[in-house]
Design a protein around this motif. Structure first.
Motif, PDB file in Angstrom:
ATOM      1  N   THR B 178      48.757  39.869  31.234  1.00 43.25           N
ATOM      2  CA  THR B 178      47.842  38.587  32.170  1.00 43.25           C
ATOM      3  C   THR B 178      48.007  38.749  33.708  1.00 43.25           C
ATOM      4  O   THR B 178      47.075  38.433  34.604  1.00 43.25           O
ATOM      5  N   ASP B 179      48.643  39.596  33.951  1.00 48.66           N
ATOM      6  CA  ASP B 179      49.175  39.710  35.189  1.00 48.66           C
ATOM      7  C   ASP B 179      48.920  40.805  35.727  1.00 48.66           C
ATOM      8  O   ASP B 179      49.070  41.892  36.446  1.00 48.66           O
ATOM      9  N   LYS B 180      48.043  42.292  34.330  1.00 49.68           N
ATOM     10  CA  LYS B 180      47.972  43.392  34.119  1.00 49.68           C
ATOM     11  C   LYS B 180      48.475  44.201  34.770  1.00 49.68           C
ATOM     12  O   LYS B 180      48.665  45.239  35.295  1.00 49.68           O
ATOM     13  N   LYS B 274      52.023  31.638  47.149  1.00 43.68           N
ATOM     14  CA  LYS B 274      51.498  31.060  45.748  1.00 43.68           C
ATOM     15  C   LYS B 274      52.168  29.316  45.190  1.00 43.68           C
ATOM     16  O   LYS B 274      51.765  28.544  44.847  1.00 43.68           O
ATOM     17  N   LYS B 277      51.513  26.845  47.707  1.00 50.75           N
ATOM     18  CA  LYS B 277      49.883  26.276  47.648  1.00 50.75           C
ATOM     19  C   LYS B 277      49.367  24.252  47.335  1.00 50.75           C
ATOM     20  O   LYS B 277      48.795  23.987  48.258  1.00 50.75           O
ATOM     21  N   TYR B 285      44.864  27.711  52.753  1.00 48.21           N
ATOM     22  CA  TYR B 285      45.294  28.633  51.826  1.00 48.21           C
ATOM     23  C   TYR B 285      44.596  29.841  50.612  1.00 48.21           C
ATOM     24  O   TYR B 285      45.232  30.893  50.858  1.00 48.21           O
ATOM     25  N   MET B 289      45.553  33.836  51.481  1.00 39.62           N
ATOM     26  CA  MET B 289      45.569  34.268  50.522  1.00 39.62           C
ATOM     27  C   MET B 289      44.591  35.619  49.838  1.00 39.62           C
ATOM     28  O   MET B 289      45.301  37.063  49.350  1.00 39.62           O
ATOM     29  N   GLN B 290      43.106  35.722  51.199  1.00 45.90           N
ATOM     30  CA  GLN B 290      42.373  36.740  50.348  1.00 45.90           C
ATOM     31  C   GLN B 290      43.105  37.909  51.720  1.00 45.90           C
ATOM     32  O   GLN B 290      42.849  39.064  51.104  1.00 45.90           O
ATOM     33  N   LEU B 293      45.813  40.233  49.814  1.00 40.82           N
ATOM     34  CA  LEU B 293      45.398  40.996  48.386  1.00 40.82           C
ATOM     35  C   LEU B 293      44.504  41.797  48.749  1.00 40.82           C
ATOM     36  O   LEU B 293      44.706  43.025  48.287  1.00 40.82           O
ATOM     37  N   LEU B 294      43.702  41.595  50.357  1.00 38.28           N
ATOM     38  CA  LEU B 294      43.005  42.845  50.327  1.00 38.28           C
ATOM     39  C   LEU B 294      44.244  44.074  51.245  1.00 38.28           C
ATOM     40  O   LEU B 294      44.121  45.277  51.024  1.00 38.28           O
ATOM     41  N   LEU B 296      46.618  44.569  50.176  1.00 36.83           N
ATOM     42  CA  LEU B 296      47.712  44.586  48.829  1.00 36.83           C
ATOM     43  C   LEU B 296      46.914  45.596  48.311  1.00 36.83           C
ATOM     44  O   LEU B 296      47.585  47.157  47.938  1.00 36.83           O
ATOM     45  N   ALA B 297      45.629  45.778  48.486  1.00 37.32           N
ATOM     46  CA  ALA B 297      44.847  46.837  47.535  1.00 37.32           C
ATOM     47  C   ALA B 297      44.536  47.389  48.437  1.00 37.32           C
ATOM     48  O   ALA B 297      44.367  49.075  48.176  1.00 37.32           O
ATOM     49  N   LYS B 298      44.413  47.564  50.024  1.00 33.11           N
ATOM     50  CA  LYS B 298      44.556  48.967  50.303  1.00 33.11           C
ATOM     51  C   LYS B 298      45.578  49.396  50.760  1.00 33.11           C
ATOM     52  O   LYS B 298      45.535  51.097  50.698  1.00 33.11           O
ATOM     53  N   GLN B 300      47.064  49.996  47.919  1.00 32.95           N
ATOM     54  CA  GLN B 300      47.862  50.510  46.646  1.00 32.95           C
ATOM     55  C   GLN B 300      46.617  51.426  46.661  1.00 32.95           C
ATOM     56  O   GLN B 300      47.235  52.549  46.296  1.00 32.95           O
ATOM     57  N   ASP B 304      47.736  55.219  45.985  1.00 32.24           N
ATOM     58  CA  ASP B 304      47.053  56.220  44.474  1.00 32.24           C
ATOM     59  C   ASP B 304      46.666  57.384  45.269  1.00 32.24           C
ATOM     60  O   ASP B 304      46.378  58.079  44.547  1.00 32.24           O
TER      61      ASP B 304
END
Lengths: 747, 305
Positions: B178-180, B274, B277, B285, B289-290, B293-294, B296-298, B300, B304
């Motif tokens: 579930t956490d991929k 979390k 929350k 929140y 959170m957004q 997450l954004l 973190l995506a950058k 990552q 990569d």
């Protein structure tokens, strides 16, 4: 639910009051040297009406040394628990007395314990096989369950006691429930001939007939109230008939009048509450039901307790509205069901508006119950209802697709069926006979999609073979007072076939003409003559040969088919695939509508798969699905085989069929969503990926991500962004979602 | 929570050994016999590709008490403290108000006897008993640093269970991760099997005759739905059962250390957020959170490249 109990008010002992006079006579016959029954004087005061004196009289009885008198006292005061205990003692004191047993049985009728009531009447008849009041008890208890046997017992009672006018009253009531006014009129008049001043129920029936035909019925009402000024039961009877004929507004009004005359007519108050609840008037419904619970006989009627419990559970429902729809779903399943039901709801309204050439004057409400017993209480006030959906005016209550075992229930067909009622009943102000309303709704199920709707089952084949279908003039009886256990279902089938025949031969405009005829209060013979140009007898003379011809292969070949199907099943068990194929192909089309478990199509498909011939296996399963096959596992198997064969469109079709049957299947939604994306239908994919989430998938990250990609494909980037964030909140390191987030953020 | 992630990461990268034992007990009738053996075979297949794993399976006439004890004794002689041991029991069980027993050929093995054998193994442990009456084993098996999972909440739930079927299914279904993060933990597999078991009874409109439990604190009765609130699941969330992809081979080149550090910090912040929350208003929140997450995506994406 906060309630207190004050079981001291006088109960509305309508049913018991019906028989008291005659019981008195019978009592004297059975107890030759005895005086009157213990409660006779109190009953007189009650009927006078002198409520205070009656209450004092019943209270005095409870202080007696005679357990029977005590029982009658408590019964009169509506304290059923104490009455029950006292009856036990009374019967122990005289085990050979059929009168006491019958009185006890009548008490059980009042507290919704028909089985116990029946036991008492049966025991009473064992003691005295000619005891007419016990026979009447049997008739009454059976009539409450709309059992056709009730008539036989009423006739027996009349034979035992030709002066028992109540038997005529009961038969008049049952005839009117069958919409047979002529016979109802005859029995009511027979009752009045025997007891011109006592047969108040007969007068109520006569007044009801008048009101059902939009006439005031003043003559009979005046006569009733001259004899007994507070006889609210007259309006209660009207309310009952309005309600069973789906004229709920008028039913509610009648119950209100009954209560104006007799505020302690608790059965009427309970019915008022239940019918207000059916109409979505929950606040007043609760008020009436709580009043009945708190102030009426104790224990209160089951219908009252159940309804109050259901009203409490409404806190767990959520409602969404559009200008023409109100959809009420249980919170737990709302996310899953709403997109599917809402879409079909709107489609059905648009279709019917055009088809019936009628625009409803307000929104239609659909309530969906995941617990079948809640649905049953919602509709009948009692659990145990076999129906799947029920319509009250513009309110439809139905089972949820999750409320039954997968495959048992086609929710979309049920919804279309009920919505047909909404139109027809609104257009005619509920003046259509049941066979027409139900027959048309059954017809509509297959008019939407040929594979929807119920098939001809072995029980219908049996009924056709044994010539058990009813003439059109009597068809309503099959719905209301069935004479054999499966007659209601068979009548639904027959109604559907009747409408199919009419539409095939005369076109849908003829149906609209019939609706217009019923709206103008014409009876079935007149409607048939005006719209189709035939008498009921002429209609039957055409319809039955048509039906026989249409079903001949299945009906004539049924016994042979049954025998050989067993052989096919045995061969399949032994994996003798060649035998399955040979025999299966030979018998399949004798009865092609048989798509229930252990059907020929599935055996054939199994055999072809056993021999490695997937294309032929697919062909058999497709034929099964086209004939209305509903087993979810088989539909999914078909979709998988079709996908494997590269036929994605066919797989979509199979999975779409599944959606109308069972929705809580995340794997199926996932597959269909993916197929939609591949076939360029992202809008469909949005719904399916919502379905995955609504199914409560454990893979929240994956489901939100898929939904985000579908939203992106339909160019709803704001929603795509919301979903991708939801995905990453569940799995912050989920790379595909991170990539999508960056792409969406860059736009 | 950050500790959890670090430990999980440690489990992924350190060269620890994994030991697995699957035992399929007596079926009692051919249908169950076949089913239990098939599930054990599926487990073996699923674990076959796990690097450095020692996978043992006992089914049919081999699933005797002596063989089970011998396998566990073998593990005891090889395993180290940072290794992991996962033991799965499939079949029927009984509970006599004192002890649980697994039905196997010959003399049954009790929970107390299993505990004795397991206590000699220094590795971190997961014991899954997917049988009827398995809830009765919790008390005897629970121990510090051991996760115990049972198919039933008590020894009184005696009907044949379906939990084991879904436990095995989780190893084949990517949705279970579930956490991929491409590592299937004991907690993820438990939650998958629990949900599927519940759905099974709901869909069949049958009264649920089994309620699975997870106990990883070494005390108490365990919980059906482990969570931060009830304190269960922390150890199970750190127990890796199967690696699904390239997670174990993440390269941490010196040039990317700064990015890795940043990623680590962001993940910590996300975890912390979390946990806050419930005490925050939703818009605040969501906004925070957004942003995280954004970011973190950058990071990552940079890693990569």
């Amino acid at each position: 639910m906060m309630k207190s109990k004050f079981p001291y008010l006088i109960a509305a002992l309508v049913l018991i009051a019906l028989y008291v006079g005659d019981e008195q006579r019978w009592f004297r016959r059975v107890h030759a040297q005895s005086g009157p029954m213990p409660q006779a004087e109190c009953d007189k005061l009650r009927d006078k009406p002198d409520v205070a004196a009656a209450k004092a009289c019943y209270t005095k009885l409870t202080q007696s040394r005679d357990p029977w008198a005590i029982a009658e006292g408590y019964l009169g005061l509506g304290n059923m628990g104490s009455a029950n205990t006292a009856f036990q003692a009374a019967i122990a004191a005289n085990k050979k007395d059929p009168v006491r047993l019958t009185r006890w049985g009548q008490m059980y009728i009042l507290i919704d314990q028909p089985k116990d009531a029946r036991d008492c009447f049966e025991e009473s008849l064992e003691l005295d096989p000619d005891y007419a009041p016990a026979m009447m008890g049997m008739a009454k208890v059976l009539s409450i369950g709309y059992d056709g046997e009730a008539t036989k017992w009423a006739e027996k009672a009349l034979k035992a006691d030709p002066k028992m006018y109540q038997a005529h009253e009961l038969m008049a009531q049952m005839h009117l429930e069958d919409n047979n006014e002529a016979k109802a009129l005859e029995d009511a008049k027979n009752a009045l001939q025997i007891a011109p001043n006592d047969a108040l129920q007969a007068m109520a029936i006569l007044a009801t007939i008048e009101q059902m035909n939009d006439r005031p019925g003043k003559e009979w009402l005046d006569k009733i109230f001259k004899i007994r000024s507070n006889y609210g039961e007259a309006y209660e009877t009207m309310g009952h008939f309005f309600v069973i004929n789906r004229r709920y507004d008028e039913g509610i009004a009648a119950y209100r009048k009954a209560l104006e005359l007799k505020p302690d007519l608790w059965t009427a108050r309970a019915e008022l509450g239940v019918n207000l609840m059916r109409f979505g008037k929950d606040e007043e419904a609760r008020m009436q039901l709580e009043k009945t619970f708190n102030e009426g006989p104790a224990p209160s009627l089951l219908i009252v307790r159940n309804s109050l419990k259901l009203l409490d559970s409404y806190a767990n429902f959520e409602t969404t509205t559009t200008p023409r729809t109100i959809l009420k779903l249980q919170k737990k399943e709302a996310a899953l069901l709403r997109p599917y039901i809402q879409e079909e709801f709107e489609t059905a309204l648009t279709t019917y508006e055009k088809k019936y050439k009628f625009k409803l004057d307000g929104p239609v409400q659909i309530e969906v119950y995941p617990d079948h017993e809640d649905f049953a209480v919602r509709t009948m006030g009692m659990p145990g209802l076999g129906a799947l959906g029920v319509t009250f005016g513009k309110v439809v209550a139905m089972d949820s697709p999750n409320g039954r075992k997968p495959g048992e229930f086609h929710w979309a067909a049920t919804m279309w069926h009920e919505l047909s009622h909404v139109y027809v009943l609104t257009m005619t102000q509920s003046r259509t006979p049941r066979w027409f309303t139900e027959g048309l709704a059954v017809y509509e199920e297959t008019a939407v999609h040929p594979e929807w709707g119920d098939r001809m089952t072995p029980r219908e084949i049996k009924a056709i073979k044994e010539k058990k279908l009813l003439p059109i003039a009597d068809l309503d009886r099959g719905y209301i007072h069935p004479s054999y256990p499966e007659q209601v279902i068979v009548s639904y089938y027959q109604g559907g076939r009747v409408l199919t025949y009419i539409i095939d031969k005369w076109g849908f405009d003829a149906v609209l003409k019939m609706i217009d005829g019923y709206k103008n209060l014409k009876d079935t013979p007149t409607v048939l003559k005006d719209a189709l140009g035939v008498t009921p007898e002429e209609f039957d003379a055409q319809f039955f040969p048509w039906l026989e011809k249409d079903t001949k292969t299945a009906v004539d070949g049924f016994d042979n088919w049954t025998k050989r199907l067993k052989d096919v099943a045995a061969s399949a068990k032994e994996k003798q695939w060649d035998a399955v194929i040979k025999d299966g192909l030979e018998i399949r089309d004798i009865y092609p509508d048989y798509i229930e478990p252990a059907n020929v199509y599935e055996f054939l498909s199994q055999a072809y798969l056993g021999k490695g011939d997937k294309p032929k296996a697919i062909t058999q399963l497709e034929a099964w699905a086209e004939h209305g096959g509903r087993t979810p596992a088989t539909l999914k198997q078909l979709a998988d085989l079709q996908m494997e064969a590269g036929n994605k469109k066919a797989a979509v079709s199979a999975l779409e069929k599944l959606n109308f049957i069972f929705l809580k299947d995340e794997v199926a939604h996932q597959k269909l969503g993916t197929l939609y994306m591949e076939l360029g239908n992202p809008k469909g994919a949005v719904r399916e990926f919502q379905g995955v989430l609504g199914s409560g998938t454990i893979d929240q990250a994956g489901a939100h991500y898929n939904l985000a990609t579908a939203y992106r494909a339909v160019k709803q980037n704001d929603k795509a962004l919301e979903e991708v964030f939801a995905s990453l909140e569940a799995a912050p390191g989920y790379k595909p979602a991170q990539k999508l987030l960056l792409e969406l953020s860059a736009q | 929570m950050r500790t959890v992630l670090l430990l999980a990461a440690a489990a992924l990268s350190v060269q620890a050994n994994s030991f697995y034992l699957t035992v399929a007990g007596l079926g009692g009738e051919p249908d169950y016999e076949q089913r239990f053996t098939a599930w054990a075979g599926d487990m073996k297949k699923a674990l076959a590709g796990e690097a450095g794993a020692k996978v043992e399976v006992l089914t049919g006439k081999d699933a005797t008490k002596a063989n089970i004890q011998a396998k566990l004794a073998g593990f005891a002689s090889q395993a180290k403290a940072d290794d992991t041991l996962a033991v799965f029991f499939i079949g029927h069980g009984t509970f006599d108000d004192i002890d649980y027993k697994l039905n196997i050929p010959g003399q049954d093995i009790s929970a107390s006897e299993l505990a004795d054998a397991l206590n000699k193994i220094p590795a971190r442990q997961l014991v899954v008993i997917g049988t009827s009456a398995s809830g009765g084993a919790i008390e005897k098996l629970q121990k510090d640093k051991r996760t115990v999972i049972t198919a039933t909440k008590a020894g009184t739930e005696k009907n044949a269970t379906v939990f084991a079927r879904f436990w095995v299914e989780a190893f084949r279904d990517p949705a279970a991760d579930t956490d991929k993060n491409q590592t299937l933990t004991a907690l993820e597999v438990y939650k998958y099997a629990r949900l599927k078991t519940k759905d099974y009874f709901d869909t069949q409109k049958r009264l649920a005759t089994e309620h699975s439990m997870l106990e990883d604190t070494g005390k108490g009765d365990g919980e059906n739905d482990p969570s931060v609130a009830n304190g269960q699941g922390l150890l199970a969330g750190r127990f890796p059962l199967l690696h699904l992809g390239s997670a174990a081979t993440v390269a941490a080149t010196p040039a990317k250390q700064a990015l890795l550090k940043k990623k680590d910090d962001l993940e910590t912040s996300i975890d912390e957020l979390k946990y806050k929350k419930a005490s925050m208003d939703t818009p605040a929140y969501t906004k925070q959170m957004q942003q995280l997450l954004l970011e973190l995506a950058k990071v990552q994406a940079s890693l990569d490249q």
